[in-house]
Design an enzyme around this catalytic site. Structure first.
Site, PDB file in Angstrom:
ATOM      1  N   GLU A 126       0.827  -1.223   0.000  1.00 24.76           N
ATOM      2  CA  GLU A 126       0.000   0.000   0.000  1.00 24.76           C
ATOM      3  C   GLU A 126       0.859   1.269   0.000  1.00 24.76           C
ATOM      4  O   GLU A 126       0.585   2.239   0.715  1.00 24.76           O
ATOM      5  CB  GLU A 126      -0.958   0.000   1.194  1.00 24.76           C
ATOM      6  CG  GLU A 126      -1.882  -1.207   1.276  1.00 24.76           C
ATOM      7  CD  GLU A 126      -2.951  -1.231   0.181  1.00 24.76           C
ATOM      8  OE1 GLU A 126      -2.994  -0.289  -0.637  1.00 24.76           O
ATOM      9  OE2 GLU A 126      -3.750  -2.184   0.148  1.00 24.76           O
ATOM     10  N   CYS A 168     -13.925  -5.650 -14.777  1.00 23.99           N
ATOM     11  CA  CYS A 168     -14.977  -4.640 -14.665  1.00 23.99           C
ATOM     12  C   CYS A 168     -16.280  -5.298 -14.212  1.00 23.99           C
ATOM     13  O   CYS A 168     -16.742  -6.268 -14.823  1.00 23.99           O
ATOM     14  CB  CYS A 168     -15.179  -3.941 -16.010  1.00 23.99           C
ATOM     15  SG  CYS A 168     -16.535  -2.753 -16.021  1.00 23.99           S
TER      16      CYS A 168
END
Length: 218
Positions: free
Chosen positions: A94, A150
Protein backbone atom coordinates in the site's frame (compact mmCIF):
# COMPACT_ATOMS: atom_id res chain seq x y z
CA UNK A 1 23.91 -10.62 3.29
CA UNK A 2 24.22 -14.25 2.24
CA UNK A 3 24.66 -15.16 -1.41
CA UNK A 4 21.92 -17.80 -1.45
CA UNK A 5 18.99 -17.04 -3.73
CA UNK A 6 20.11 -14.04 -5.76
CA UNK A 7 23.08 -14.85 -7.93
CA UNK A 8 23.33 -11.51 -9.73
CA UNK A 9 24.36 -8.13 -8.36
CA UNK A 10 21.85 -7.44 -5.58
CA UNK A 11 19.86 -4.29 -5.22
CA UNK A 12 16.79 -3.40 -7.26
CA UNK A 13 13.11 -2.41 -7.01
CA UNK A 14 10.14 -4.50 -8.15
CA UNK A 15 6.80 -2.66 -8.33
CA UNK A 16 3.41 -4.40 -8.36
CA UNK A 17 0.66 -1.93 -9.27
CA UNK A 18 -2.93 -1.75 -10.51
CA UNK A 19 -6.44 -0.97 -9.24
CA UNK A 20 -8.15 -2.34 -6.17
CA UNK A 21 -9.21 -6.01 -6.32
CA UNK A 22 -6.45 -6.86 -8.83
CA UNK A 23 -4.49 -9.05 -6.39
CA UNK A 24 -1.54 -6.75 -5.65
CA UNK A 25 -1.14 -7.75 -1.99
CA UNK A 26 -1.75 -11.37 -2.94
CA UNK A 27 1.08 -11.20 -5.48
CA UNK A 28 3.35 -9.47 -2.98
CA UNK A 29 2.73 -12.15 -0.34
CA UNK A 30 3.14 -14.91 -2.94
CA UNK A 31 6.58 -13.59 -3.85
CA UNK A 32 7.54 -13.43 -0.18
CA UNK A 33 6.27 -16.94 0.54
CA UNK A 34 8.57 -18.29 -2.16
CA UNK A 35 11.51 -16.76 -0.30
CA UNK A 36 10.73 -18.92 2.74
CA UNK A 37 11.66 -22.03 0.76
CA UNK A 38 14.99 -20.44 -0.21
CA UNK A 39 15.71 -19.34 3.37
CA UNK A 40 15.84 -15.68 2.32
CA UNK A 41 15.19 -13.23 5.14
CA UNK A 42 12.70 -10.42 4.51
CA UNK A 43 10.83 -7.71 6.37
CA UNK A 44 7.40 -6.33 5.50
CA UNK A 45 6.28 -2.73 6.04
CA UNK A 46 3.10 -0.76 5.41
CA UNK A 47 1.84 2.78 6.07
CA UNK A 48 0.10 3.23 9.42
CA UNK A 49 -2.75 5.11 7.73
CA UNK A 50 -4.05 1.80 6.36
CA UNK A 51 -6.24 0.85 9.32
CA UNK A 52 -7.95 -2.14 7.71
CA UNK A 53 -5.45 -4.38 9.49
CA UNK A 54 -3.05 -3.72 12.36
CA UNK A 55 0.60 -4.77 11.97
CA UNK A 56 -0.38 -7.19 9.24
CA UNK A 57 -0.58 -7.35 5.47
CA UNK A 58 -3.60 -9.36 4.38
CA UNK A 59 -4.73 -10.28 0.88
CA UNK A 60 -8.31 -10.93 -0.13
CA UNK A 61 -7.56 -14.61 -0.74
CA UNK A 62 -6.73 -15.04 2.97
CA UNK A 63 -2.94 -14.77 2.99
CA UNK A 64 -1.57 -12.92 6.01
CA UNK A 65 1.91 -11.79 7.06
CA UNK A 66 3.13 -9.72 9.97
CA UNK A 67 4.34 -6.24 9.12
CA UNK A 68 5.83 -3.18 10.74
CA UNK A 69 3.99 0.13 10.34
CA UNK A 70 5.40 3.57 9.62
CA UNK A 71 4.04 7.10 9.52
CA UNK A 72 7.09 8.68 7.91
CA UNK A 73 8.83 6.52 5.27
CA UNK A 74 12.25 7.41 6.72
CA UNK A 75 11.24 5.45 9.84
CA UNK A 76 11.91 2.34 7.76
CA UNK A 77 15.65 3.04 8.03
CA UNK A 78 15.58 3.01 11.82
CA UNK A 79 13.38 -0.09 11.97
CA UNK A 80 15.81 -1.98 9.75
CA UNK A 81 18.74 -0.95 11.94
CA UNK A 82 16.90 -2.28 15.01
CA UNK A 83 16.33 -5.74 13.51
CA UNK A 84 18.36 -8.60 15.01
CA UNK A 85 19.23 -9.86 11.53
CA UNK A 86 19.54 -7.79 8.37
CA UNK A 87 17.09 -9.07 5.73
CA UNK A 88 17.84 -9.39 2.05
CA UNK A 89 14.38 -8.31 0.91
CA UNK A 90 12.28 -5.34 2.01
CA UNK A 91 8.57 -5.42 1.10
CA UNK A 92 6.24 -2.41 1.28
CA UNK A 93 2.49 -2.80 0.81
CA UNK A 94 0.00 0.00 0.00
CA UNK A 95 2.83 2.39 -0.83
CA UNK A 96 0.44 4.90 -2.41
CA UNK A 97 -0.59 5.92 1.13
CA UNK A 98 2.96 7.08 1.90
CA UNK A 99 4.37 10.47 0.94
CA UNK A 100 6.79 10.72 -1.96
CA UNK A 101 9.83 10.26 0.28
CA UNK A 102 9.03 6.53 0.08
CA UNK A 103 10.62 6.64 -3.39
CA UNK A 104 13.86 8.02 -1.92
CA UNK A 105 13.78 5.33 0.77
CA UNK A 106 13.35 2.54 -1.78
CA UNK A 107 16.09 3.98 -3.98
CA UNK A 108 18.50 4.12 -1.05
CA UNK A 109 17.68 0.56 0.01
CA UNK A 110 18.20 -0.75 -3.52
CA UNK A 111 21.50 1.15 -3.75
CA UNK A 112 22.60 -0.60 -0.54
CA UNK A 113 21.88 -4.00 -2.06
CA UNK A 114 18.37 -4.75 -0.81
CA UNK A 115 15.75 -6.32 -3.07
CA UNK A 116 12.73 -4.04 -2.64
CA UNK A 117 9.21 -5.27 -3.39
CA UNK A 118 6.57 -2.53 -3.54
CA UNK A 119 2.81 -2.91 -3.94
CA UNK A 120 0.70 0.15 -4.72
CA UNK A 121 -2.43 1.47 -6.39
CA UNK A 122 -1.45 3.08 -9.68
CA UNK A 123 -4.40 5.51 -9.91
CA UNK A 124 -6.94 7.09 -7.59
CA UNK A 125 -10.74 7.00 -7.96
CA UNK A 126 -10.53 10.01 -10.32
CA UNK A 127 -8.50 7.91 -12.79
CA UNK A 128 -5.48 10.11 -12.09
CA UNK A 129 -2.03 8.75 -11.16
CA UNK A 130 -0.83 8.43 -7.60
CA UNK A 131 2.41 10.36 -8.00
CA UNK A 132 4.15 8.07 -5.51
CA UNK A 133 3.45 5.09 -7.76
CA UNK A 134 4.27 6.98 -10.95
CA UNK A 135 7.68 8.01 -9.59
CA UNK A 136 8.30 4.51 -8.24
CA UNK A 137 7.57 3.06 -11.69
CA UNK A 138 10.23 5.32 -13.19
CA UNK A 139 12.80 4.12 -10.65
CA UNK A 140 11.91 0.42 -10.53
CA UNK A 141 13.83 -2.18 -12.50
CA UNK A 142 10.70 -4.32 -12.81
CA UNK A 143 7.07 -3.18 -13.03
CA UNK A 144 4.15 -5.62 -12.95
CA UNK A 145 0.80 -4.01 -13.76
CA UNK A 146 -2.21 -6.06 -12.73
CA UNK A 147 -5.86 -5.61 -13.65
CA UNK A 148 -9.15 -6.77 -12.19
CA UNK A 149 -12.48 -7.40 -13.96
CA UNK A 150 -14.98 -4.64 -14.67
CA UNK A 151 -18.09 -5.36 -12.61
CA UNK A 152 -20.20 -3.80 -15.38
CA UNK A 153 -19.11 -5.69 -18.48
CA UNK A 154 -16.29 -8.13 -17.66
CA UNK A 155 -13.62 -6.21 -19.60
CA UNK A 156 -10.22 -5.58 -17.95
CA UNK A 157 -10.92 -3.52 -14.84
CA UNK A 158 -8.14 -0.98 -14.59
CA UNK A 159 -9.75 1.87 -12.61
CA UNK A 160 -10.87 1.93 -9.00
CA UNK A 161 -14.47 3.19 -8.73
CA UNK A 162 -15.48 4.84 -5.48
CA UNK A 163 -19.19 4.78 -4.64
CA UNK A 164 -21.11 7.02 -2.22
CA UNK A 165 -24.74 6.04 -1.53
CA UNK A 166 -24.62 3.79 -4.60
CA UNK A 167 -23.52 6.69 -6.82
CA UNK A 168 -20.08 7.53 -8.26
CA UNK A 169 -18.03 9.77 -5.99
CA UNK A 170 -17.59 13.48 -6.73
CA UNK A 171 -14.30 14.65 -8.24
CA UNK A 172 -13.73 17.05 -5.33
CA UNK A 173 -14.00 14.36 -2.65
CA UNK A 174 -10.79 13.55 -0.71
CA UNK A 175 -8.40 11.26 -2.58
CA UNK A 176 -7.61 9.06 0.43
CA UNK A 177 -10.57 7.30 1.96
CA UNK A 178 -9.84 3.94 3.54
CA UNK A 179 -12.42 1.36 2.54
CA UNK A 180 -13.14 -1.96 0.92
CA UNK A 181 -16.09 -3.56 -0.89
CA UNK A 182 -18.53 -1.22 0.88
CA UNK A 183 -17.01 1.86 -0.78
CA UNK A 184 -15.15 0.64 -3.86
CA UNK A 185 -15.50 -1.47 -6.96
CA UNK A 186 -13.51 -1.63 -10.20
CA UNK A 187 -14.46 -0.59 -13.72
CA UNK A 188 -13.04 -0.51 -17.23
CA UNK A 189 -12.35 2.86 -18.86
CA UNK A 190 -15.78 2.86 -20.54
CA UNK A 191 -17.82 2.31 -17.36
CA UNK A 192 -15.76 4.29 -14.85
CA UNK A 193 -17.51 7.51 -13.78
CA UNK A 194 -16.58 10.52 -11.66
CA UNK A 195 -19.17 13.24 -10.99
CA UNK A 196 -17.95 16.76 -11.73
CA UNK A 197 -14.65 15.82 -13.36
CA UNK A 198 -13.34 18.90 -15.21
CA UNK A 199 -12.33 18.88 -18.87
CA UNK A 200 -10.46 21.40 -21.01
CA UNK A 201 -12.27 23.38 -23.68
CA UNK A 202 -10.33 21.46 -26.31
CA UNK A 203 -11.62 18.16 -24.96
CA UNK A 204 -15.19 19.46 -24.69
CA UNK A 205 -15.08 20.75 -28.27
CA UNK A 206 -13.71 17.46 -29.57
CA UNK A 207 -16.44 15.50 -27.79
CA UNK A 208 -19.13 17.73 -29.26
CA UNK A 209 -17.67 17.77 -32.76
CA UNK A 210 -17.01 14.03 -32.82
CA UNK A 211 -20.57 13.20 -31.70
CA UNK A 212 -21.93 15.49 -34.39
CA UNK A 213 -19.71 13.89 -37.05
CA UNK A 214 -20.63 10.38 -35.88
CA UNK A 215 -24.36 11.17 -35.94
CA UNK A 216 -24.00 12.66 -39.44
CA UNK A 217 -22.53 9.42 -40.81
CA UNK A 218 -24.78 7.02 -38.91
Amino acid sequence: MKNNAFGKQKGWIELICGPMFAGKSEELLRKLKRLDYAEVKYQVFKPKIDTRTKNKVESRDGRVMDSKEFSNPYEIFNMILLLDEIPEVIAIDEAQFADESIVDVCQELADFGFIVYVSALDKNFKNEPFMVTAKMACCAEYVEKLSAICTECGAPGTITQRMVNDKPSNYNDPVVQIGNYESYTVKCRHHHKVIGKPASNEVKNFRSDFKAKKNKHS
